[in-house]
Design a protein around this motif. Structure first.
Motif, PDB file in Angstrom:
ATOM      1  N   ARG A   1      -1.571   4.904 -13.137  1.00 28.64           N
ATOM      2  CA  ARG A   1      -2.302   3.967 -14.263  1.00 28.64           C
ATOM      3  C   ARG A   1      -1.306   2.600 -14.055  1.00 28.64           C
ATOM      4  N   MET A   2      -0.037   2.882 -14.606  1.00 28.71           N
ATOM      5  CA  MET A   2      -0.165   1.535 -15.147  1.00 28.71           C
ATOM      6  C   MET A   2       0.757   0.851 -13.778  1.00 28.71           C
ATOM      7  N   ALA A   3       0.667   1.317 -12.293  1.00 27.80           N
ATOM      8  CA  ALA A   3       1.816  -0.092 -11.633  1.00 27.80           C
ATOM      9  C   ALA A   3       0.482  -0.441 -10.160  1.00 27.80           C
ATOM     10  N   VAL A   4      -0.175   1.073  -9.678  1.00 27.93           N
ATOM     11  CA  VAL A   4      -1.275   2.001  -8.567  1.00 27.93           C
ATOM     12  C   VAL A   4      -2.411   1.523  -9.027  1.00 27.93           C
ATOM     13  N   SER A   5      -2.771   0.233  -8.178  1.00 27.97           N
ATOM     14  CA  SER A   5      -4.428   0.379  -8.260  1.00 27.97           C
ATOM     15  C   SER A   5      -4.977   1.469  -7.277  1.00 27.97           C
ATOM     16  N   LYS A   6      -6.144   1.707  -7.297  1.00 26.16           N
ATOM     17  CA  LYS A   6      -6.944   2.752  -6.269  1.00 26.16           C
ATOM     18  C   LYS A   6      -7.088   1.930  -5.095  1.00 26.16           C
ATOM     19  N   HIS A   7      -7.077   2.928  -3.444  1.00 24.11           N
ATOM     20  CA  HIS A   7      -7.377   1.929  -2.417  1.00 24.11           C
ATOM     21  C   HIS A   7      -8.082   3.144  -1.464  1.00 24.11           C
ATOM     22  N   THR A   8      -9.285   2.694  -1.189  1.00 26.14           N
ATOM     23  CA  THR A   8      -9.574   4.055  -0.238  1.00 26.14           C
ATOM     24  C   THR A   8      -9.417   3.241   1.517  1.00 26.14           C
ATOM     25  N   ASP A   9      -8.495   2.029   1.887  1.00 28.23           N
ATOM     26  CA  ASP A   9      -8.271   2.267   3.052  1.00 28.23           C
ATOM     27  C   ASP A   9      -7.496   2.329   4.022  1.00 28.23           C
TER      28      ASP A   9
ATOM     29  N   LEU B   1       1.251  -1.049  -0.043  1.00 30.21           N
ATOM     30  CA  LEU B   1      -0.399   0.574   0.241  1.00 30.21           C
ATOM     31  C   LEU B   1       0.734   1.469   0.006  1.00 30.21           C
ATOM     32  N   GLU B   2       0.956   2.322  -0.743  1.00 27.37           N
ATOM     33  CA  GLU B   2       0.813   3.200  -0.714  1.00 27.37           C
ATOM     34  C   GLU B   2       0.810   3.947  -0.222  1.00 27.37           C
ATOM     35  N   PHE B   3       1.419   5.244   0.554  1.00 26.31           N
ATOM     36  CA  PHE B   3       1.093   5.778   1.784  1.00 26.31           C
ATOM     37  C   PHE B   3       1.804   7.760   1.425  1.00 26.31           C
ATOM     38  N   ASN B   4       1.090   8.426   2.148  1.00 26.76           N
ATOM     39  CA  ASN B   4       1.654   9.739   2.367  1.00 26.76           C
ATOM     40  C   ASN B   4       2.228  10.748   3.535  1.00 26.76           C
ATOM     41  N   GLU B   5       2.744  11.471   3.395  1.00 21.91           N
ATOM     42  CA  GLU B   5       3.237  11.981   4.777  1.00 21.91           C
ATOM     43  C   GLU B   5       2.073  12.650   5.862  1.00 21.91           C
ATOM     44  N   LEU B   6       0.432  12.838   5.389  1.00 24.26           N
ATOM     45  CA  LEU B   6      -0.347  12.483   6.492  1.00 24.26           C
ATOM     46  C   LEU B   6      -0.773  11.703   6.456  1.00 24.26           C
ATOM     47  N   ASP B   7      -0.501  10.095   5.790  1.00 21.74           N
ATOM     48  CA  ASP B   7      -1.090   8.521   6.726  1.00 21.74           C
ATOM     49  C   ASP B   7      -2.072   8.293   6.015  1.00 21.74           C
ATOM     50  N   LYS B   8      -1.948   8.914   4.340  1.00 19.94           N
ATOM     51  CA  LYS B   8      -3.486   9.051   4.053  1.00 19.94           C
ATOM     52  C   LYS B   8      -2.790   7.670   2.087  1.00 19.94           C
TER      53      LYS B   8
ATOM     54  N   LEU C   1      -2.067   5.326  -0.352  1.00 27.16           N
ATOM     55  CA  LEU C   1      -2.367   6.448  -2.276  1.00 27.16           C
ATOM     56  C   LEU C   1      -2.861   5.338  -3.485  1.00 27.16           C
ATOM     57  N   GLY C   2      -2.763   4.247  -2.727  1.00 25.11           N
ATOM     58  CA  GLY C   2      -2.849   2.982  -4.124  1.00 25.11           C
ATOM     59  C   GLY C   2      -2.457   1.818  -3.862  1.00 25.11           C
ATOM     60  N   ARG C   3      -2.758   0.679  -4.345  1.00 25.78           N
ATOM     61  CA  ARG C   3      -1.911  -0.255  -3.941  1.00 25.78           C
ATOM     62  C   ARG C   3      -1.045  -1.392  -4.945  1.00 25.78           C
TER      63      ARG C   3
ATOM     64  N   TYR D   1       4.486   1.448   1.724  1.00 19.83           N
ATOM     65  CA  TYR D   1       5.249   1.784   1.265  1.00 19.83           C
ATOM     66  C   TYR D   1       5.278   3.634   1.010  1.00 19.83           C
ATOM     67  N   ARG D   2       6.336   4.462   1.822  1.00 22.90           N
ATOM     68  CA  ARG D   2       6.466   5.897   1.946  1.00 22.90           C
ATOM     69  C   ARG D   2       6.500   6.346   0.371  1.00 22.90           C
ATOM     70  N   VAL D   3       5.012   7.540   0.761  1.00 20.65           N
ATOM     71  CA  VAL D   3       5.694   7.963  -0.837  1.00 20.65           C
ATOM     72  C   VAL D   3       5.786   9.553  -0.424  1.00 20.65           C
ATOM     73  N   ASP D   4       7.127  10.290  -0.945  1.00 24.18           N
ATOM     74  CA  ASP D   4       6.803  11.986  -0.664  1.00 24.18           C
ATOM     75  C   ASP D   4       6.854  11.768  -1.892  1.00 24.18           C
ATOM     76  N   SER D   5       6.889  13.454  -1.492  1.00 26.74           N
ATOM     77  CA  SER D   5       6.826  14.694  -2.350  1.00 26.74           C
ATOM     78  C   SER D   5       7.437  14.830  -3.005  1.00 26.74           C
ATOM     79  N   GLY D   6       9.129  13.627  -3.404  1.00 25.39           N
ATOM     80  CA  GLY D   6       9.993  13.618  -3.987  1.00 25.39           C
ATOM     81  C   GLY D   6      10.079  11.784  -5.476  1.00 25.39           C
ATOM     82  N   ALA D   7       9.135  11.524  -5.019  1.00 25.36           N
ATOM     83  CA  ALA D   7       9.287  10.355  -5.441  1.00 25.36           C
ATOM     84  C   ALA D   7       9.578  10.449  -7.073  1.00 25.36           C
TER      85      ALA D   7
END
Length: 281
Positions: free
Chosen positions: A270-278, A128-135, A137-139, A209-215
């Motif tokens: 679009r290619m690597a990450v599917s949407k996720h809402t957990d 699961l990808e997530f950002n600095e706000l613990d949101k 972003l996708g799977r 997996y943490r995704v920051d603004s510079g990823a």
């Protein structure tokens, strides 16, 4: 072999760019919070780190329920060398990877180790990808099954590196980590497949997996294109890819490094990450 028979090491590198609060959370998630804990942690300090990060490392070691063994490097040597030195220090053949800013879900090792016990040499999972706000972003869902993993490995990295558990002996038999900026893991996994390793992916996301603004900036540029080209040349020389696949990869994967960041982000998602809402745990 029962689940309690197999001991394993956790290999965790840390360097100057890691944030203390992220490290603390990562360490706890992969050790204290696990249903099935590692027998030891091998913590590689890749060069000097900040005093705040050093304090976080010391606190984690002091509170750890398992032994922590340190490999302290005086200068930053890069991921490939740091992991090679860390692997050499691991006492057990089975080694789990962890990065200092990600989060392992509590059942991660309890679900991965049975596959190793069944005879696999390399086992990854979804993320699961997530950002600095613990949101969330996708799977990322990896390819499943030896044949499909092998097929997709000719076009992309079939494993999420921060999720893998592998046998050190299989890594070393395939030549280990070799320096190739941001491509070390893909090159290693391709060589392991070529060397006959038994591989598996669990599609379930067991790592955040943490995704920051510079990823997305780091996924582009001339230096990364050069690494991509070097990787594809090596895969062609090893006959892992055909000349046609080599050309396709240089055009598609290489060209991706030069598109504007906004387009790179859209294409990647679009290619690597599917949407996720957990929400994160």
């Amino acid at each position: 072999m029962t689940a309690t028979d197999l001991s394993f090491s956790l290999l965790l590198p840390v360097y100057l760019g890691d944030r203390p609060e992220y490290f603390t959370r990562a360490f706890s998630s992969a050790v204290t919070d696990q249903i099935r804990r590692p027998a030891e942690v091998v913590l590689v300090r890749d060069g000097p780190i900040s005093p705040a990060l050093a304090d976080a490392v010391a606190a984690a070691i002091a509170a750890s329920p398992v032994e922590v063994r340190r490999v302290d490097l005086d200068v930053n040597v890069g991921l490939a060398v740091a992991l090679t030195l860390g692997l050499a220090a691991c006492r057990f053949d089975v080694v789990a990877r962890m990065d200092a800013d990600d989060i392992s879900l509590p059942e991660r090792f309890a679900k991965q180790l049975p596959a190793i016990e069944e005879g696999c040499d390399l086992v990854g999972t979804g993320m699961l990808e997530f950002n600095e706000l613990d949101k969330i972003l996708g799977r990322r869902v990896p390819p499943v099954g030896q044949a499909e993993i092998t097929r997709q490995a000719r076009f992309r990295d079939p494993f999420n590196h921060p999720t893998v558990v592998y046998r050190k002996s299989a890594v070393e038999a395939s030549g280990g980590y070799r320096h190739l900026p941001l491509m070390e893991d893909y090159w290693l996994f391709a060589r392991m497949i070529m060397n006959g390793a038994t591989v598996r992916n669990l599609p379930e996301p067991l790592v955040m997996y943490r995704v920051d603004s510079g990823a997305y900036n780091r996924r582009g540029g001339l230096s990364l294109f050069r690494s991509e080209l070097a990787l594809q040349r090596r895969l062609l020389a090893d006959r892992f890819v055909t000349p046609g696949q080599f050309l396709r990869n240089v055009i598609v994967r290489g060209g991706y490094r030069f598109v504007p960041v906004v387009i790179r982000r859209a294409v990647y998602r679009r290619m690597a990450v599917s949407k996720h809402t957990d929400t994160p745990q």
